[in-house]
Write a protein that holds these residues in place. Sequence first.
Motif: not given
Length: 427
Positions: A32-33, A69, A83, A85-86, A104-108, A137
């Motif tokens: 996931n990252a 994150a 981590n 995010a955005g 960089r990851v998807d979940n903040s 994450d």
Amino acid sequence: MSHKRMPRRKAALAAGGVAALGAAALLLPHANASQDGVAGATVTARTLRAADASDLAARLRRTLGDTLAGSYYDGGGRRLVVNVAGADEDTVARVRRTGAVVRRVDNSAAELRSAARTLRTRATMAGTAWAVDPRTDRLVVTADSTVTGARWDRLRSTVRGLGPGTATLKKSAGTFKTLASGGDAVFSRVQGGTVRCSLGFNVTAADGGPAFLTAGHCGVAAKEWSDSQAGQPVATVDRATFPGGGDFSLVKYDDPATRAPGEVDTGDGRTVPITRAEDATVGGSVFRMGSTTGLHDGQVTGLDATVNFQSETDPGGVDTVTGLIRTDVCAEPGDSGGPLFTADGGAVGLTSGGSGDCTSGGETFFQPVTTALRATGATLGAGAGDTAGADDPTGARDDRAGAGDDRAGGDPYGTGAVGGSSLTGTR
């Protein structure tokens, strides 16, 4: 107490044999990252001791907030992985300049907190727990062996409803329980028998008197505590939090002249001087001492954990505790309240509860010491003037002994294999 100074053995109130120690290196995960690929980035990641990585992670949380994150310590590379995010390029560059690895990851952090709130609303039942795992994450949701049938179906459906890539559901072979029991260490006589727990850390209370921290469920179970099974009480609970926003008690020594040492007794004449309080870092190596099982080690595996214990006073009730540290360190009944600490003397947590034992393994949850100190106004070190970090209510400080020493672990047997370790048994 009739004497003015407690003997070391009783002041430390922690006993047991030493288990073999050695934390395995943590490899960087890939789920996931991905590693950050910022164009033009030239800053090289710093190698850090776990304690220094914890300090850096805390500073980044304060300055960057929810832009981050989560973070964790890569024990193999001895790096702090952060981590994001955005985040914009400027923020990424700021993090990299500190020497951390950016991922960089998807979940903040906000999204994971929202998912945890959904679990709290829809899936609070005895035998469940969840914690943030920054290495994946995701939230890691665990159900113990009592969660079956319709309760398991409900939990699984709730986790799926959080959306793909948000949470991982797993089963534990044991049962989540608090770890107070009858036996030896710190004792209290209650109706129906004796309660045993373990002392966490000696502290100075806000009024300047000597005290110690232990588990909140111990302080709720009994008011007066003794340092021997048949002895008279030597300390009285001043404040206890359990369940709810923590699992900690402040217990004041009845003799105001008591000067209990600011150390952890790890057995066989060895001690670890406690010099500061520090926040847990996922991936960091930690040690746990308890009156039942002695000294064991492992790693921090999650933060901001919520655990739903079966209530011991209401057969159909649930005792929910939030804000805990999740680890893979084992523990057993009687270890409750015992200290979680680092090899170089950082106070990290107090044993709360978990599943499994020190034969089959399992997971154990801990109350963060920094939270307990802030809530009670206590400082590390018992006895007037015997405090660490007097200007900081948590006892945290940056003037670490051996700050330039790049060791990553401890040597509990005093062999000198790890230079400067305080797990050497010197008093």
